[in-house]
Design a protein around this motif. Structure first.
Motif: not given
Length: 211
Positions: A69-79, A116-118, A159-173
């Motif tokens: 939502x606008x100016x929010x970092x709250x996770x709603x049910x859909x998120x 806010x993005x952080x 659509x601009x107010x978002x977070x993106x999760x990416x898989x980036x590699x492997x856990x060391x050790x």
């Protein structure tokens, strides 16, 4: 003899122009994975290709983006529903690491939107932690603020107010990584899926049983 020397000189100049210098390591031109030695190690062990394959699987199999939502970092049910899918996938592959990036729309100051993005990215990581995913597997948590909008508009845009999760590699050790069993990680879930009965077979069987 002079013609041969000229031909040899031209050949050497062509090689120098087309490839890395003679004093460079093979793989030195690939800068996205750091220095040449690291790049060679990743390629020879298969880690580079398998990390890319896992990132592709994640992007295909679960939604990678949630909105706010606008100016929010709250996770709603859909998120939360989407994040649960992301968390289940990440938990199924304990060898992988992930990144979370926060974004905002273009309303407000640059510094405010950066913060806010952080907050949005941290909300996602906190949810993953609540699902039992170790923060040690987090490779990066960052905010791009308003600098990477999906839709170029100065007005509020979900659509601009978002977070993106990416898989980036492997856990060391991680034991699997130390053993170099990257292919087993990639194909593990595919093998289990192939053993499951096809839904169509279950439907046919139900229809043929006497009622």
């Amino acid at each position: 003899m002079r013609i041969s020397k000229l031909f040899l000189g031209a050949s050497l100049l062509t090689l120098a122009a087309c490839g890395p210098g003679f004093d460079q390591e093979i793989g030195g031109g690939a800068t996205d994975f750091g220095n040449a030695t690291m790049n060679n190690t990743l390629i020879q062990s298969g880690q580079k290709d398998y990390a890319i394959a896992l990132a592709g699987r994640f992007a295909r199999e679960v939604p990678s983006t949630i909105t706010f939502a606008f100016d929010s970092a709250h996770l709603d049910a859909r998120s939360v529903s989407i994040l649960r899918q992301q968390a289940d996938w990440i938990k199924a592959f304990p060898e992988v690491r992930f990144r979370v990036y926060g974004h905002t729309d273009l309303v407000g100051t640059s510094s405010y939107n950066k913060a806010l993005g952080l907050r949005r990215a941290k909300a996602v990581v906190a949810y993953f932690a609540s699902q039992g995913i170790s923060r040690d597997r987090l490779e990066a948590l960052a905010s791009f603020g308003e600098t990477r909008p999906l839709v170029q508009t100065a007005s509020p845009e979900e659509r601009n107010r978002r977070t993106v999760t990416e898989v980036s590699g492997f856990v060391k050790n991680h034991p699997t990584v130390l053993n170099g069993k990257y292919a087993a990680v990639i194909h593990r879930e595919y093998i289990d899926l192939a053993r499951r009965p096809h839904p169509a077979n279950q439907i046919i069987q139900t229809q043929t049983n006497p009622g």
